[in-house]
Design a protein around this motif. Structure first.
Motif, PDB file in Angstrom:
ATOM      1  N   ALA A 193       0.837  -1.204   0.000  1.00  0.00           N
ATOM      2  CA  ALA A 193       0.000   0.000   0.000  1.00  0.00           C
ATOM      3  C   ALA A 193       0.871   1.253   0.000  1.00  0.00           C
ATOM      4  N   SER A 194       1.898   1.255   0.835  1.00  0.00           N
ATOM      5  CA  SER A 194       2.665   2.497   0.915  1.00  0.00           C
ATOM      6  C   SER A 194       3.516   2.693  -0.343  1.00  0.00           C
ATOM      7  N   GLN A 195       3.925   1.556  -0.970  1.00  0.00           N
ATOM      8  CA  GLN A 195       4.625   1.685  -2.254  1.00  0.00           C
ATOM      9  C   GLN A 195       3.729   2.330  -3.308  1.00  0.00           C
ATOM     10  N   ALA A 196       2.484   1.849  -3.352  1.00  0.00           N
ATOM     11  CA  ALA A 196       1.547   2.384  -4.345  1.00  0.00           C
ATOM     12  C   ALA A 196       1.294   3.863  -4.089  1.00  0.00           C
ATOM     13  N   ILE A 197       1.208   4.229  -2.805  1.00  0.00           N
ATOM     14  CA  ILE A 197       0.964   5.631  -2.464  1.00  0.00           C
ATOM     15  C   ILE A 197       2.156   6.485  -2.882  1.00  0.00           C
ATOM     16  N   ASP A 198       3.360   5.989  -2.593  1.00  0.00           N
ATOM     17  CA  ASP A 198       4.555   6.739  -2.962  1.00  0.00           C
ATOM     18  C   ASP A 198       4.653   6.920  -4.474  1.00  0.00           C
ATOM     19  N   LYS A 199       4.353   5.823  -5.194  1.00  0.00           N
ATOM     20  CA  LYS A 199       4.473   5.871  -6.645  1.00  0.00           C
ATOM     21  C   LYS A 199       3.317   6.621  -7.295  1.00  0.00           C
ATOM     22  N   GLY A 200       2.176   6.627  -6.587  1.00  0.00           N
ATOM     23  CA  GLY A 200       0.991   7.252  -7.165  1.00  0.00           C
ATOM     24  C   GLY A 200       0.401   6.442  -8.299  1.00  0.00           C
ATOM     25  N   ALA A 201       0.740   5.144  -8.332  1.00  0.00           N
ATOM     26  CA  ALA A 201       0.229   4.281  -9.399  1.00  0.00           C
ATOM     27  C   ALA A 201       0.101   2.858  -8.879  1.00  0.00           C
ATOM     28  N   PRO A 202      -0.727   2.029  -9.535  1.00  0.00           N
ATOM     29  CA  PRO A 202      -0.866   0.646  -9.090  1.00  0.00           C
ATOM     30  C   PRO A 202       0.484  -0.070  -9.079  1.00  0.00           C
ATOM     31  N   THR A 203       0.654  -0.914  -8.072  1.00  0.00           N
ATOM     32  CA  THR A 203       1.943  -1.563  -7.874  1.00  0.00           C
ATOM     33  C   THR A 203       1.716  -3.045  -7.623  1.00  0.00           C
ATOM     34  N   MET A 204       2.620  -3.872  -8.171  1.00  0.00           N
ATOM     35  CA  MET A 204       2.501  -5.314  -7.941  1.00  0.00           C
ATOM     36  C   MET A 204       3.739  -5.785  -7.202  1.00  0.00           C
ATOM     37  N   VAL A 205       3.553  -6.521  -6.116  1.00  0.00           N
ATOM     38  CA  VAL A 205       4.725  -7.074  -5.428  1.00  0.00           C
ATOM     39  C   VAL A 205       4.450  -8.535  -5.089  1.00  0.00           C
ATOM     40  N   ALA A 206       5.536  -9.278  -4.856  1.00  0.00           N
ATOM     41  CA  ALA A 206       5.382 -10.690  -4.529  1.00  0.00           C
ATOM     42  C   ALA A 206       4.987 -10.833  -3.068  1.00  0.00           C
ATOM     43  N   GLY A 207       3.961 -11.659  -2.811  1.00  0.00           N
ATOM     44  CA  GLY A 207       3.574 -11.941  -1.441  1.00  0.00           C
ATOM     45  C   GLY A 207       4.170 -13.263  -1.009  1.00  0.00           C
ATOM     46  N   GLU A 209       4.367 -17.293  -0.250  1.00  0.00           N
ATOM     47  CA  GLU A 209       3.929 -18.510  -0.943  1.00  0.00           C
ATOM     48  C   GLU A 209       3.430 -18.208  -2.348  1.00  0.00           C
ATOM     49  N   ALA A 210       4.244 -17.458  -3.067  1.00  0.00           N
ATOM     50  CA  ALA A 210       3.979 -17.165  -4.472  1.00  0.00           C
ATOM     51  C   ALA A 210       2.660 -16.452  -4.721  1.00  0.00           C
ATOM     52  N   ARG A 211       2.118 -15.789  -3.707  1.00  0.00           N
ATOM     53  CA  ARG A 211       0.941 -14.966  -3.964  1.00  0.00           C
ATOM     54  C   ARG A 211       1.412 -13.656  -4.583  1.00  0.00           C
ATOM     55  N   VAL A 212       0.486 -12.959  -5.202  1.00  0.00           N
ATOM     56  CA  VAL A 212       0.834 -11.645  -5.748  1.00  0.00           C
ATOM     57  C   VAL A 212      -0.033 -10.599  -5.045  1.00  0.00           C
ATOM     58  N   ILE A 213       0.598  -9.525  -4.618  1.00  0.00           N
ATOM     59  CA  ILE A 213      -0.140  -8.450  -3.974  1.00  0.00           C
ATOM     60  C   ILE A 213      -0.208  -7.268  -4.935  1.00  0.00           C
ATOM     61  N   VAL A 214      -1.399  -6.790  -5.195  1.00  0.00           N
ATOM     62  CA  VAL A 214      -1.551  -5.627  -6.059  1.00  0.00           C
ATOM     63  C   VAL A 214      -2.160  -4.502  -5.233  1.00  0.00           C
ATOM     64  N   ALA A 215      -1.561  -3.322  -5.300  1.00  0.00           N
ATOM     65  CA  ALA A 215      -2.077  -2.195  -4.541  1.00  0.00           C
ATOM     66  C   ALA A 215      -2.337  -1.032  -5.474  1.00  0.00           C
ATOM     67  N   ALA A 216      -3.482  -0.382  -5.284  1.00  0.00           N
ATOM     68  CA  ALA A 216      -3.784   0.815  -6.079  1.00  0.00           C
ATOM     69  C   ALA A 216      -3.989   1.967  -5.107  1.00  0.00           C
ATOM     70  N   PRO A 217      -3.365   3.114  -5.385  1.00  0.00           N
ATOM     71  CA  PRO A 217      -3.518   4.234  -4.452  1.00  0.00           C
ATOM     72  C   PRO A 217      -4.911   4.849  -4.558  1.00  0.00           C
ATOM     73  N   LEU A 218      -5.405   5.365  -3.437  1.00  0.00           N
ATOM     74  CA  LEU A 218      -6.672   6.106  -3.456  1.00  0.00           C
ATOM     75  C   LEU A 218      -6.298   7.577  -3.491  1.00  0.00           C
ATOM     76  N   VAL A 219      -6.623   8.208  -4.588  1.00  0.00           N
ATOM     77  CA  VAL A 219      -6.165   9.594  -4.753  1.00  0.00           C
ATOM     78  C   VAL A 219      -7.344  10.547  -4.846  1.00  0.00           C
ATOM     79  N   VAL A 220      -7.339  11.579  -4.028  1.00  0.00           N
ATOM     80  CA  VAL A 220      -8.311  12.664  -4.169  1.00  0.00           C
ATOM     81  C   VAL A 220      -7.518  13.923  -4.548  1.00  0.00           C
ATOM     82  N   GLN A 221      -8.208  15.048  -4.726  1.00  0.00           N
ATOM     83  CA  GLN A 221      -7.500  16.244  -5.210  1.00  0.00           C
ATOM     84  C   GLN A 221      -6.278  16.589  -4.359  1.00  0.00           C
ATOM     85  N   ARG A 222      -6.440  16.428  -3.033  1.00  0.00           N
ATOM     86  CA  ARG A 222      -5.345  16.827  -2.153  1.00  0.00           C
ATOM     87  C   ARG A 222      -4.143  15.899  -2.276  1.00  0.00           C
ATOM     88  N   GLY A 223      -4.352  14.718  -2.823  1.00  0.00           N
ATOM     89  CA  GLY A 223      -3.270  13.750  -2.905  1.00  0.00           C
ATOM     90  C   GLY A 223      -3.764  12.404  -2.418  1.00  0.00           C
TER      91      GLY A 223
END
Ligand SMILES: Nc1ncnc2c1ncn2[C@@H]1O[C@H](COP(=O)(O)OP(=O)(O)OP(=O)(O)O)[C@@H](O)[C@H]1O
Ligand SMILES: [Mg+2]
Length: 498
Positions: A193-207, A209-223
Motif C-alpha cells: 500500500a505504501s509503495q503504491a501511495i509513494d508511486k501514485g500508481a498501481p503496484t505489484m509485489v510478490a507476497g 507462498e507465491a501470492r501476488v499483492i496488487v495495490a492501487a492508491p486512493l487519490v483525491v485532489q489533495r493527494g
C-alpha cells in the motif's frame, strides 16, 4: 496480457492439434490429458476459459468442470465431445458449462465459441462491477460501509483471496475495511500500500507462498488518502482486467473518503458556525421580545380597564404575535445549543498526545522541537474526550501553523495542589499576535490565514467553557504565544455527571 486457456482431453492427438490451433490464435495454452493435472494447474493458475473433453476417466468433463468451478466459480467451460447428443449438451449447460463443442472442430466454430465465452465472462464481470458501484453510490454515505462494499467487490470480481482498504491517517496506514480471508501477513500488504501511495500508481509485489499483492492508491485532489490492496491465491497472476477493476474500485473508495471528509468539514465548520451564529442572534432577540411582550400586556390591561374593547383586542393580537416570535426564537436556541458533554474517565496526557500526532500529520513539524511535560500526579478526570480533542487539536495546529515548521512547541500539564483543577499550557515561540488579532481572536470567522476558516479558537473556547473551565491567551509580536486552559477536575470516583 495473453488470455489463458486450459485444455483437457485424454486423446493425445486432439490435444496436440488443439494446443497448436489455440496458440496460433494468440492464447496462452495449458494442455493436459489428465484431470488431476488439470486440477493442479487450476490451483496455481487462473484461466480465462477451459475446454474439457466430455468422456474421460476417472473424472468425466462435467465432473471436472464442477471441480474446477469450486476453485474458480466463473470460469467459462466449453465441453467437447465427438458423440454429442442434445441430451448431454443440455445436461452440460445445465450443470454450468458455457457451451458445447462437437468434434471434429470446425475452425470458425471453435474460434467464435471461445470468443463468446471470453466476452460473456467480461460481461458478467462488468455487470457485477456496475451493480456494486451503483449500490455503493446509492448507499447512505457512511464511509465504513462504502469501503466495505469496495473491499467486497474487489475480492469478488478479481477472485482475489483477500482485499484490504487502507486509509492514510495521521501519517499511518490504518486498515479500514477488508474482505476475503484474513491476511497471513499485514506488513506485506501495508508495504505494498505504501509503495503504491509513494508511486501514485498501481503496484505489484510478490507476497508469501507465491501470492501476488496488487495495490492501487486512493487519490483525491489533495493527494493520496490510502490504498486498495488485493492478494491473489498462490501463483495466480493478476490479469489486466483485475488491474482495471482495482483502479475502478480504488477511485470509488477515494470518492467515499473524500465525501466523508467534506461532510465532516461541513459539520464541524460551516454548519456549526451557522448554528452558533443563529443562536447568538436568537439570544440577542430574546430580551427585547420579553420586554415587548410586557408592554403589550400592560397596554391590553389598560385598554380593557378604560373600556376600549376594540383597541384591547388589537393589543392582544400584538401579544400573541410576540408569543409566536418568542417560540421561534427558543426553537432556534435549542437547535444551535452546544452539544451536551459526555463525560468519561479521560487521561489528558494520552488525549494531548493523540492530538499532537494528528496535528503533526497535518502540518510539517520535523524541525519543531516538541517538549512535553505532563504532571505524573494528574488523575484521570471526567471529561468529554471527543469535545476536548477538537479544542486541543485546534490549539496545537495554531501553534504549529504559527511556527511554520521551525521553533519550539511546549505542552505542559500541571495539577493544582488541591487536585481540583488542572492547567494545560500550550506555548510556541512563533511570531505571536498583534493587538488587533489578539482582540478578535475568538470572533467567528476571524482569520489571518489564506486557508483558515477562523473557527479554531472559537471552538476551543466553547469546549473549555462547556467544561466549566477557562481559556486565556497571552501573546505579543515577536514573543510567541501562550495558551492556558484551566479545567476543573471531576474525578471518576466523584462521578461528575454533566
Ligand atoms: N499560536 C498562535 N500564534 C500566532 N497567531 C495565532 C495563534 N493562534 C491563533 N492565532 C491567530 O488567530 C487567528 C484565529 O485563529 P483560529 O484558530 O480561530 O482560526 P485559523 O487558525 O485562522 O483558522 P482555522 O479555523 O482553520 O483554525 C489565526 O488566523 C491567527 O492569526
Ligand atoms: Mg486555527
Amino acid at each position: 496480457m495473453k488470455r489463458r486457456v486450459l485444455i483437457v482431453d485424454d486423446d493425445a492427438a486432439i490435444l496436440e492439434v488443439l494446443e497448436m490451433r489455440l496458440a496460433a490464435m494468440g492464447f496462452d495454452v495449458t494442455a493436459t490429458p489428465e484431470a488431476n493435472k488439470a486440477m493442479e494447474f487450476a490451483a496455481t493458475h487462473r484461466f480465462d476459459v477451459a475446454l474439457l473433453d466430455l468422456r474421460m476417466l476417472p473424472l468425466d468433463g462435467i465432473q471436472l468442470m464442477e471441480a474446477l468451478h469450486q476453485r474458480q466459480p466463473r470460469l467459462p467451460v466449453l465441453i467437447m465431445t465427438a458423440h454429442g447428443t442434445i441430451e448431454t449438451a443440455v445436461e452440460a449447460v445445465q450443470r454450468g458449462a458455457f457451451d458445447y463443442l462437437t468434434k471434429p472442430f470446425v475452425r470458425d466454430e471453435l474460434r467464435s465459441k471461445i470468443r463468446r465465452a471470453l466476452a460473456a465472462r467480461r460481461w458478467a464481470r462488468d455487470r457485477e462491477r456496475l451493480l456494486t458501484v451503483g449500490e455503493t453510490l446509492a448507499s447512505s454515505g457512511v464511509m465504513e460501509r462504502i469501503l466495505d462494499a469496495v473491499a467486497q467487490a474487489a475480492v469478488e470480481t478479481t477472485e482475489a483471496e483477500r482485499s484490504v482498504v487502507f486509509q492514510l491517517t495521521a501519517g499511518r496506514l490504518v486498515p479500514m475495511a477488508s474482505a476475503g480471508t484474513p491476511p497471513p501477513s499485514w506488513p506485506a500488504l501495508e508495504a505494498a500500500a505504501s509503495q503504491a501511495i509513494d508511486k501514485g500508481a498501481p503496484t505489484m509485489v510478490a507476497g508469501q507462498e507465491a501470492r501476488v499483492i496488487v495495490a492501487a492508491p486512493l487519490v483525491v485532489q489533495r493527494g493520496p488518502v490510502g490504498a486498495l490492496v488485493i492478494e491473489t491465491p498462490g501463483r495466480v497472476e493478476p490479469t489486466e482486467d483485475d488491474l482495471e477493476l482495482l483502479a475502478l474500485f480504488s477511485s470509488q473508495a477515494a470518492i467515499a473518503i473524500r465525501n466523508t471528509h467534506e461532510l465532516e468539514r461541513l459539520r464541524s465548520g460551516a454548519l456549526a458556525a451557522l448554528g452558533r451564529m443563529a443562536t447568538q442572534v436568537a439570544h440577542e432577540l430574546k430580551n427585547p421580545l420579553a420586554g415587548l411582550r410586557l408592554y403589550a400586556r400592560h397596554l391590553e390591561q389598560r385598554l380593557d380597564r378604560n373600556g376600549d374593547g376594540d383597541s384591547a383586542d388589537l393589543a392582544r393580537k400584538i401579544t400573541s404575535s410576540i408569543d409566536h416570535l418568542a417560540a421561534i426564537v427558543s426553537e432556534i436556541t435549542a437547535f444551535g445549543r452546544p452539544p451536551e458533554l459526555h463525560r468519561a474517565p479521560t487521561s489528558l496526557g494520552a488525549l494531548i498526545d493523540e492530538c499532537l500526532t494528528l496535528a503533526q500529520a497535518r502540518c510539517p513539524s520535523e524541525q519543531v522541537e516538541i517538549v512535553r511535560t505532563y504532571d505524573p500526579a494528574a488523575p484521570e478526570a471526567m471529561l468529554d474526550a471527543r469535545e476536548l480533542r477538537k479544542a486541543f487539536l485546534n490549539l496545537i495546529l495554531n501553534a504549529l501553523e504559527a511556527l511554520g515548521g521551525q521553533g519550539r512547541l511546549s505542552i505542559t500539564t500541571q495539577c493544582a495542589a488541591d487536585r481540583k483543577s488542572i492547567t494545560i499550557a500550550i506555548d510556541d515561540d512563533g511570531p505571536g499576535m498583534n493587538e488587533e488579532t489578539l482582540t478578535r481572536l475568538f470572533d467567528l470567522f476571524f482569520t489571518t490565514k489564506p486557508e483558515g476558516t477562523g473557527l479554531g479558537m472559537a471552538i476551543a473556547r466553547s469546549v473549555v467553557d462547556l467544561h466549566g473551565g477557562e481559556l486565556t491567551v497571552q501573546s505579543a509580536l515577536g514573543n510567541g504565544t501562550r495558551v492556558r486552559i484551566r479545567l476543573p477536575l471531576g474525578t471518576p470516583s466523584a462521578g461528575a455527571g454533566a
